[in-house]
Scaffold this motif. Structure first.
Motif, PDB file in Angstrom:
ATOM      1  N   SER A   1      -2.738  -6.092  11.075  1.00 15.25           N
ATOM      2  CA  SER A   1      -2.619  -4.753  10.529  1.00 15.25           C
ATOM      3  C   SER A   1      -1.402  -4.712   9.619  1.00 15.25           C
ATOM      4  CB  SER A   1      -2.448  -3.758  11.681  1.00 15.25           C
ATOM      5  OG  SER A   1      -2.255  -2.451  11.217  1.00 15.25           O
TER       6      SER A   1
ATOM      7  N   LEU B   1       5.460   6.097   4.106  1.00  9.95           N
ATOM      8  CA  LEU B   1       5.662   6.345   5.533  1.00  9.95           C
ATOM      9  C   LEU B   1       6.320   5.178   6.281  1.00  9.95           C
ATOM     10  CD1 LEU B   1       2.239   8.071   6.304  1.00  9.95           C
ATOM     11  CD2 LEU B   1       4.491   9.173   6.328  1.00  9.95           C
TER      12      LEU B   1
ATOM     13  N   CYS C   1       0.827   3.836   2.038  1.00  8.31           N
ATOM     14  CA  CYS C   1       1.378   4.291   3.316  1.00  8.31           C
ATOM     15  C   CYS C   1       2.593   3.464   3.718  1.00  8.31           C
ATOM     16  CB  CYS C   1       0.320   4.338   4.415  1.00  8.31           C
ATOM     17  SG  CYS C   1      -0.390   2.777   4.907  1.00  8.31           S
TER      18      CYS C   1
ATOM     19  N   ILE D   1      -0.226   4.893  11.409  1.00 13.23           N
ATOM     20  CA  ILE D   1       0.768   5.224  10.389  1.00 13.23           C
ATOM     21  C   ILE D   1       0.159   6.105   9.307  1.00 13.23           C
ATOM     22  CG2 ILE D   1       2.239   4.267   8.552  1.00 13.23           C
ATOM     23  CD1 ILE D   1       2.506   1.735  10.360  1.00 13.23           C
ATOM     24  N   GLU D   2      -0.972   5.668   8.747  1.00  9.86           N
ATOM     25  CA  GLU D   2      -1.500   6.303   7.542  1.00  9.86           C
ATOM     26  C   GLU D   2      -1.950   7.751   7.740  1.00  9.86           C
ATOM     27  OE1 GLU D   2      -4.700   3.932   6.035  1.00  9.86           O
ATOM     28  OE2 GLU D   2      -5.737   3.884   7.951  1.00  9.86           O
ATOM     29  N   ASP D   3      -2.308   8.148   8.957  1.00 11.92           N
ATOM     30  CA  ASP D   3      -2.743   9.524   9.181  1.00 11.92           C
ATOM     31  C   ASP D   3      -1.717  10.338   9.973  1.00 11.92           C
ATOM     32  OD1 ASP D   3      -5.155   9.205   7.802  1.00 11.92           O
ATOM     33  OD2 ASP D   3      -6.129   8.354   9.580  1.00 11.92           O
TER      34      ASP D   3
ATOM     35  N   ARG E   1      -1.464   0.189  11.404  1.00  9.29           N
ATOM     36  CA  ARG E   1      -1.745   0.963  10.194  1.00  9.29           C
ATOM     37  C   ARG E   1      -2.467   2.267  10.491  1.00  9.29           C
ATOM     38  NH1 ARG E   1      -2.969  -0.450   4.412  1.00  9.29           N
ATOM     39  NH2 ARG E   1      -4.039   1.379   3.631  1.00  9.29           N
ATOM     40  N   HIS E   2      -3.491   2.245  11.346  1.00  4.86           N
ATOM     41  CA  HIS E   2      -4.248   3.472  11.600  1.00  4.86           C
ATOM     42  C   HIS E   2      -3.392   4.532  12.298  1.00  4.86           C
ATOM     43  CE1 HIS E   2      -4.834   1.421  15.504  1.00  4.86           C
ATOM     44  NE2 HIS E   2      -4.955   2.633  16.001  1.00  4.86           N
TER      45      HIS E   2
ATOM     46  N   CYS F   1       0.827  -1.215   0.000  1.00  3.74           N
ATOM     47  CA  CYS F   1       0.000   0.000   0.000  1.00  3.74           C
ATOM     48  C   CYS F   1       0.865   1.271   0.000  1.00  3.74           C
ATOM     49  CB  CYS F   1      -0.951   0.003   1.188  1.00  3.74           C
ATOM     50  SG  CYS F   1      -0.145   0.342   2.746  1.00  3.74           S
TER      51      CYS F   1
ATOM     52  N   SER G   1       2.571  -2.432   9.567  1.00 10.92           N
ATOM     53  CA  SER G   1       2.628  -2.198  11.009  1.00 10.92           C
ATOM     54  C   SER G   1       4.026  -2.520  11.508  1.00 10.92           C
ATOM     55  CB  SER G   1       1.587  -3.037  11.761  1.00 10.92           C
ATOM     56  OG  SER G   1       1.819  -4.414  11.584  1.00 10.92           O
TER      57      SER G   1
END
Length: 145
Positions: free
Chosen positions: A102, A59, A55, A123-125, A120-121, A53, A105
């Protein structure tokens, strides 16, 4: 999957794998490799659950590498690739007790036991500095345990 498509997938994924392996991460591609690595790795280990993905590319992988510029960095660096090395990833997740699957991660282990994760949640934001700070906090916690 036929061999042509498998070879194409392998070519596409290779740079995503090498982004970590060229910085010292050891790829774990089978459940047996995961068990051997996690059970024998004394001290602090960082496990990156890699992914295709955006992210992961923008990131997660860069943050994992940059987080190693730290006094209390991990003793061991491992990676499994979600969606590619499915059995190895499933086995690694068995060690991440209390955390749902996840990807991407990060898991930080101490003597093979989970200390904490950045999922992930988280990381992505986030921005790169925040992700690195979360990893450093986990390295500190693992070294103090």
């Amino acid at each position: 999957m036929n061999m042509f498509f498998q070879n194409q997938m392998d070519l596409m994924i290779r740079p995503m794998r090498e982004e970590l392996t060229r910085h010292g991460f050891v790829e774990l591609k089978t459940p047996e490799e995961v068990d051997e690595a996690f059970r024998s790795a004394k001290g602090v280990a960082l496990v990156v659950v890699n992914s295709v993905c955006g992210c992961a590319a923008g990131l997660a992988r860069p943050a994992a590498v940059q987080s190693l510029n730290y006094d209390k960095k991990p003793d061991h660096l491992f990676t499994v690739f979600a969606g590619q090395d499915k059995e190895a990833t499933a086995r690694a997740r068995e060690y991440f007790e209390g955390y749902p699957p996840s990807s991407p991660s990060f898991a930080v282990l101490k003597d093979g036991k989970i200390v904490g994760m950045v999922q992930r949640h988280e990381i992505e934001d986030s921005d790169m500095e925040s992700i690195i700070a979360k990893l450093h906090a986990l390295y500190d916690k693992a070294h103090e345990a």
